[in-house]
Design an enzyme around this catalytic site. Structure first.
Site, PDB file in Angstrom:
ATOM      1  N   ASP A 164      29.936 -75.339 -64.980  1.00  0.00           N
ATOM      2  CA  ASP A 164      31.159 -75.893 -65.663  1.00  0.00           C
ATOM      3  C   ASP A 164      30.731 -76.704 -66.999  1.00  0.00           C
ATOM      4  O   ASP A 164      31.228 -76.837 -67.818  1.00  0.00           O
ATOM      5  CB  ASP A 164      31.915 -76.803 -64.960  1.00  0.00           C
ATOM      6  CG  ASP A 164      33.130 -77.075 -65.106  1.00  0.00           C
ATOM      7  OD1 ASP A 164      33.586 -76.323 -66.043  1.00  0.00           O
ATOM      8  OD2 ASP A 164      33.660 -78.114 -64.780  1.00  0.00           O
ATOM      9  N   CYS A 218      47.561 -58.324 -65.925  1.00  0.00           N
ATOM     10  CA  CYS A 218      48.912 -58.903 -65.646  1.00  0.00           C
ATOM     11  C   CYS A 218      50.316 -58.178 -65.554  1.00  0.00           C
ATOM     12  O   CYS A 218      51.138 -58.349 -65.363  1.00  0.00           O
ATOM     13  CB  CYS A 218      49.130 -60.253 -66.365  1.00  0.00           C
ATOM     14  SG  CYS A 218      48.044 -61.415 -66.154  1.00  0.00           S
ATOM     15  N   CYS A 221      54.225 -59.010 -65.860  1.00  0.00           N
ATOM     16  CA  CYS A 221      54.515 -60.434 -65.092  1.00  0.00           C
ATOM     17  C   CYS A 221      54.140 -61.645 -66.171  1.00  0.00           C
ATOM     18  O   CYS A 221      53.406 -61.630 -66.853  1.00  0.00           O
ATOM     19  CB  CYS A 221      53.539 -60.782 -64.080  1.00  0.00           C
ATOM     20  SG  CYS A 221      53.662 -62.156 -63.173  1.00  0.00           S
ATOM     21  N   CYS A 224      53.505 -67.389 -64.586  1.00  0.00           N
ATOM     22  CA  CYS A 224      52.790 -68.647 -64.908  1.00  0.00           C
ATOM     23  C   CYS A 224      53.198 -69.177 -66.393  1.00  0.00           C
ATOM     24  O   CYS A 224      53.341 -70.449 -66.144  1.00  0.00           O
ATOM     25  CB  CYS A 224      51.249 -68.248 -64.932  1.00  0.00           C
ATOM     26  SG  CYS A 224      50.804 -67.161 -66.491  1.00  0.00           S
ATOM     27  N   CYS A 228      55.250 -73.128 -66.187  1.00  0.00           N
ATOM     28  CA  CYS A 228      54.338 -74.369 -66.679  1.00  0.00           C
ATOM     29  C   CYS A 228      55.514 -75.595 -67.107  1.00  0.00           C
ATOM     30  O   CYS A 228      56.333 -75.333 -67.883  1.00  0.00           O
ATOM     31  CB  CYS A 228      53.750 -73.947 -67.848  1.00  0.00           C
ATOM     32  SG  CYS A 228      52.772 -75.429 -68.696  1.00  0.00           S
ATOM     33  N   CYS A 244      48.710 -79.271 -71.816  1.00  0.00           N
ATOM     34  CA  CYS A 244      48.465 -78.873 -70.357  1.00  0.00           C
ATOM     35  C   CYS A 244      48.380 -80.002 -69.350  1.00  0.00           C
ATOM     36  O   CYS A 244      47.416 -81.040 -69.877  1.00  0.00           O
ATOM     37  CB  CYS A 244      47.228 -78.132 -70.475  1.00  0.00           C
ATOM     38  SG  CYS A 244      46.348 -77.610 -68.775  1.00  0.00           S
ATOM     39  N   CYS A 271      46.295 -79.675 -62.239  1.00  0.00           N
ATOM     40  CA  CYS A 271      47.600 -79.120 -61.826  1.00  0.00           C
ATOM     41  C   CYS A 271      47.326 -77.928 -61.635  1.00  0.00           C
ATOM     42  O   CYS A 271      46.486 -76.926 -61.926  1.00  0.00           O
ATOM     43  CB  CYS A 271      48.362 -79.217 -63.311  1.00  0.00           C
ATOM     44  SG  CYS A 271      50.136 -78.293 -63.169  1.00  0.00           S
ATOM     45  N   CYS A 274      50.533 -73.053 -62.719  1.00  0.00           N
ATOM     46  CA  CYS A 274      50.083 -71.730 -63.001  1.00  0.00           C
ATOM     47  C   CYS A 274      49.602 -70.665 -61.922  1.00  0.00           C
ATOM     48  O   CYS A 274      49.691 -69.493 -62.017  1.00  0.00           O
ATOM     49  CB  CYS A 274      49.596 -71.694 -64.319  1.00  0.00           C
ATOM     50  SG  CYS A 274      47.885 -72.252 -64.175  1.00  0.00           S
ATOM     51  N   CYS A 278      51.408 -67.429 -59.279  1.00  0.00           N
ATOM     52  CA  CYS A 278      50.643 -66.175 -59.683  1.00  0.00           C
ATOM     53  C   CYS A 278      50.614 -65.212 -58.292  1.00  0.00           C
ATOM     54  O   CYS A 278      50.222 -65.628 -57.313  1.00  0.00           O
ATOM     55  CB  CYS A 278      49.092 -66.540 -59.867  1.00  0.00           C
ATOM     56  SG  CYS A 278      48.210 -64.897 -60.459  1.00  0.00           S
TER      57      CYS A 278
END
Length: 420
Positions: A164, A218, A221, A224, A228, A244, A271, A274, A278
């Site tokens: 990360d 996806c 769909c 998400c 939001c 966000c 958060c 989303c 899913c």
């Protein structure tokens, strides 16, 4: 014991020399394909849900998408996204031949984030941050995997473990390694596992056979996108980080835009909306539990305690946690917003104390705003504190927020709290 020899580690680059420790694969198995299969087995034995392997070639298309993201202003204040050649693994390890990508599932799918018994004064923290710091857990497993790879190959392996924080486009690498696809939410989705995943990469100077995944997507769909709270998706596969909640509660250090505060709910770090919506996360075959564990103080954080967090309490709370990423003032700011959104009369007294006593103007300003969200519950002390702050606080933002809330209170007929 470290998976690598500390004397061979570069403190500046994080480069490791993994030494073999045991019998290697037989000569006929030490092919790129045979090594890849063995590495996948070892990775799963170490707790990774899946292991993918790709080459170390640059991600040119992904770099173009990153440049578009930045040029549109969607990166907000994340200036660090300009650092390094994120699309090129060899910028981190010039000798890299392959990238081993570990997919680490986290979170318990049986945990309902908005369960009815949650206190009005409890906040929400994203699932990945409710236990041990994933940077520490995933990196330790990558280092152990590096040692096992050296043993399998029967030679010293030069490598670098990334989790990360290194300048690397890890979701794109994971997709190229066949672990999943990037959904409309921009998150990596691994069919059969879902999107509650963390990624770690091991760059190594060993040629391996790449893994392949089944194409998926996806379809039509857009759950998400529609769910939001702050409308952070201008279009599918595009995220405006400035809207966000994860960005706002973690990366953004200044005042939260007023028009977004009421939509943040009681989220104080990250958060999951989303992901909660899913369909790929509703799979009955999803892994359960997490090696990250869960800490009570992070599962249902006490908002008043967060708002009044002292330096010693802060250090204890964030120790070995992903919350180390944010300052105490940022957590207090987020707690003030959450208390304002709680609708609870019990939030008035701590917010009043914060407005009068907190040393950080950022926190006082958001406490003043939060009191304006609780008009129906305001008492004489709260109104007095707003008046004092509107007239005499040393910070202009605090004065403005206090004045705005005071005017709302003075103009209110008592019919309910404002949506400001």
């Amino acid at each position: 014991m470290s998976a690598a020899n500390p004397s061979n580690q570069s403190p500046m680059l994080g480069i490791e020399h993994f030494e073999p420790d045991g019998a290697p694969l037989s000569a006929d198995q030490r092919t790129p394909r045979g090594l890849s299969l063995a590495i996948e087995r070892e990775g799963r034995a170490l707790g990774f849900s899946r292991i993918g392997i790709t080459n170390a070639e640059p991600l040119e298309l992904a770099q173009q998408r990153l440049e578009q993201f930045r040029s549109r202003g969607y990166a907000g204040a994340m200036d660090y996204l300009r650092d390094g050649e994120r699309h090129d693994p060899r910028a981190l390890l010039p000798e890299a031949e392959s990238v081993v990508v570990g997919l680490f599932a986290h979170g318990d799918p049986d945990v309902v984030p908005l369960r009815a018994h949650r206190s009005d004064l409890s906040g929400q923290i994203a699932r990945y941050a409710q236990g041990e710091d994933y940077h520490l857990v995933v990196k330790a497993r990558l280092l152990e995997l590096g040692k096992k790879i050296a043993t399998l190959a029967g030679r010293t392996v030069r490598g670098r473990a990334c989790v990360d924080t290194a300048p690397l486009l890890e979701r794109e690498l994971a997709a190229r390694a066949g672990l999943g696809f990037q959904g409309k939410s921009t998150l990596l989705i691994a069919p059969g596992v879902g999107s509650y995943v963390l990624l770690g990469e091991l760059l190594i100077d060993l040629p391996l056979a790449p893994t392949e995944g089944s194409p998926a997507g996806c379809g039509s769909c857009r759950a998400c996108l529609d769910a939001c709270p702050t409308s952070a998706f201008p279009e599918p596969y595009r995220l405006d980080a400035r809207r966000c909640i994860s960005y706002l509660t973690i990366e953004h250090e200044g005042p939260i835009p007023r028009e977004l505060r009421a939509h943040m709910g009681k989220r104080v770090f990250g958060c999951d909306v989303c992901q909660e919506t899913c369909p790929f996360n509703a799979s009955p075959s999803r892994p359960t539990g997490s090696a990250l564990g869960r800490r009570d103080a992070l599962t249902e954080p006490d908002l008043v305690a967060l708002l009044e967090l002292g330096s010693a309490g802060y250090r204890k709370l964030v120790r070995r946690s992903a919350l180390r990423r944010v300052s105490r003032a940022t957590l207090q700011r987020n707690a003030a917003i959450a208390l304002g959104n709680s609708g609870s009369a019990e939030a008035v007294a701590p917010l009043t104390r914060a407005l009068r006593e907190n040393a950080e103007p950022l926190v006082r300003a958001h406490a003043a705003w939060a009191l304006g969200r609780l008009l129906v519950h305001l008492d004489a002390r709260a109104l007095s504190a707003l008046g004092e702050s509107a007239r005499g606080d040393a910070d202009v933002l605090v004065r403005e927020e206090a004045q705005a809330s005071l005017e709302l209170a003075q103009g209110s007929s008592g019919g309910g709290s404002s949506a400001r």
